[in-house]
Write a protein that holds these residues in place. Sequence first.
Motif, PDB file in Angstrom:
ATOM      1  N   MET A 160       0.922  -1.189  -0.018  1.00  0.00           N
ATOM      2  CA  MET A 160       0.057  -0.044  -0.019  1.00  0.00           C
ATOM      3  C   MET A 160       1.089   1.241  -0.051  1.00  0.00           C
ATOM      4  N   GLN A 161       0.696   2.227  -0.903  1.00  0.00           N
ATOM      5  CA  GLN A 161       1.450   3.404  -1.026  1.00  0.00           C
ATOM      6  C   GLN A 161       0.415   4.540  -1.018  1.00  0.00           C
ATOM      7  N   PHE A 162       0.860   5.512  -0.378  1.00  0.00           N
ATOM      8  CA  PHE A 162      -0.002   6.859  -0.568  1.00  0.00           C
ATOM      9  C   PHE A 162       0.766   7.830  -1.185  1.00  0.00           C
ATOM     10  N   ASN A 163       0.199   8.638  -1.878  1.00  0.00           N
ATOM     11  CA  ASN A 163       0.595   9.632  -2.787  1.00  0.00           C
ATOM     12  C   ASN A 163       0.056  11.059  -2.159  1.00  0.00           C
ATOM     13  N   GLN A 164       0.990  12.114  -1.898  1.00  0.00           N
ATOM     14  CA  GLN A 164       0.379  13.387  -1.448  1.00  0.00           C
ATOM     15  C   GLN A 164      -0.222  14.210  -2.577  1.00  0.00           C
ATOM     16  N   ILE A 165      -1.514  14.549  -2.251  1.00  0.00           N
ATOM     17  CA  ILE A 165      -2.123  15.095  -3.251  1.00  0.00           C
ATOM     18  C   ILE A 165      -2.162  16.840  -2.867  1.00  0.00           C
ATOM     19  N   ASP A 166      -2.296  16.995  -1.738  1.00  0.00           N
ATOM     20  CA  ASP A 166      -2.289  18.480  -1.404  1.00  0.00           C
ATOM     21  C   ASP A 166      -2.165  18.647   0.315  1.00  0.00           C
ATOM     22  N   TRP A 167      -2.111  20.095   0.780  1.00  0.00           N
ATOM     23  CA  TRP A 167      -1.700  20.336   2.087  1.00  0.00           C
ATOM     24  C   TRP A 167      -2.332  21.499   2.329  1.00  0.00           C
ATOM     25  N   LYS A 168      -2.729  21.719   3.556  1.00  0.00           N
ATOM     26  CA  LYS A 168      -3.532  22.929   4.084  1.00  0.00           C
ATOM     27  C   LYS A 168      -2.328  23.983   4.673  1.00  0.00           C
ATOM     28  N   ASP A 169      -2.361  25.225   4.279  1.00  0.00           N
ATOM     29  CA  ASP A 169      -1.433  25.966   4.516  1.00  0.00           C
ATOM     30  C   ASP A 169      -1.525  26.395   5.884  1.00  0.00           C
ATOM     31  N   ASP A 170      -2.763  26.380   6.603  1.00  0.00           N
ATOM     32  CA  ASP A 170      -2.837  26.898   8.096  1.00  0.00           C
ATOM     33  C   ASP A 170      -3.210  25.779   8.859  1.00  0.00           C
ATOM     34  N   ALA A 171      -2.668  24.544   8.643  1.00  0.00           N
ATOM     35  CA  ALA A 171      -2.813  23.147   9.340  1.00  0.00           C
ATOM     36  C   ALA A 171      -1.617  22.379   9.119  1.00  0.00           C
ATOM     37  N   TRP A 172      -1.243  21.384  10.081  1.00  0.00           N
ATOM     38  CA  TRP A 172      -0.196  20.469   9.949  1.00  0.00           C
ATOM     39  C   TRP A 172      -0.994  19.157   9.349  1.00  0.00           C
ATOM     40  N   VAL A 173      -1.742  19.261   8.265  1.00  0.00           N
ATOM     41  CA  VAL A 173      -2.407  18.089   7.646  1.00  0.00           C
ATOM     42  C   VAL A 173      -2.064  17.864   6.089  1.00  0.00           C
ATOM     43  N   HIS A 174      -1.938  16.789   5.578  1.00  0.00           N
ATOM     44  CA  HIS A 174      -2.086  16.461   4.031  1.00  0.00           C
ATOM     45  C   HIS A 174      -3.035  15.734   3.535  1.00  0.00           C
ATOM     46  N   LEU A 175      -3.274  15.775   2.333  1.00  0.00           N
ATOM     47  CA  LEU A 175      -4.330  14.925   1.782  1.00  0.00           C
ATOM     48  C   LEU A 175      -3.611  14.096   0.960  1.00  0.00           C
ATOM     49  N   VAL A 176      -3.732  12.630   1.063  1.00  0.00           N
ATOM     50  CA  VAL A 176      -3.214  11.863   0.332  1.00  0.00           C
ATOM     51  C   VAL A 176      -3.905  10.874  -0.270  1.00  0.00           C
ATOM     52  N   LYS A 177      -3.878  10.182  -1.425  1.00  0.00           N
ATOM     53  CA  LYS A 177      -4.551   9.142  -2.183  1.00  0.00           C
ATOM     54  C   LYS A 177      -3.961   7.710  -2.076  1.00  0.00           C
ATOM     55  N   CYS A 178      -4.680   6.719  -1.743  1.00  0.00           N
ATOM     56  CA  CYS A 178      -4.119   5.433  -1.602  1.00  0.00           C
ATOM     57  C   CYS A 178      -3.830   4.938  -3.030  1.00  0.00           C
ATOM     58  N   SER A 179      -2.775   4.462  -3.414  1.00  0.00           N
ATOM     59  CA  SER A 179      -2.442   3.877  -4.694  1.00  0.00           C
ATOM     60  C   SER A 179      -3.329   2.401  -4.877  1.00  0.00           C
TER      61      SER A 179
END
Length: 101
Positions: free
Chosen positions: A1-20
């Motif tokens: 299982m691999q996750f690819n980073q899609i986006d991040w929030k500038d005002d928070a310490w979180v990333h949006l990832v998508k499972c391959s």
Amino acid sequence: MQFNQIDWKDDAWVHLVKCSDCSQHWQIDEWDKYQTGLAIKIEKPERWKTYNDKKVRIEFLVQNRGGLSDELCAWQRCNNKSLKGLVYCPTCAYEKIGIRE
């Protein structure tokens, strides 16, 4: 299982990832040795930047603390039940005290 980073929030310490493997989207907390990181499934990735995760984080706080007690919250004018082992309700603990786990 691999996750690819899609986006991040500038005002928070979180990333949006998508499972391959399954193509599901997840909000992943940035690693912090002092906090428990969460992975929150994101149903609508196109709305991720405006997604409010506070409800999920407060639910985690309740489960992590073993639920609610029969005592009322000690915060002035709050009549919610407090977390087990704490004098504050989940909302006051999260919003006013800054407790995350």
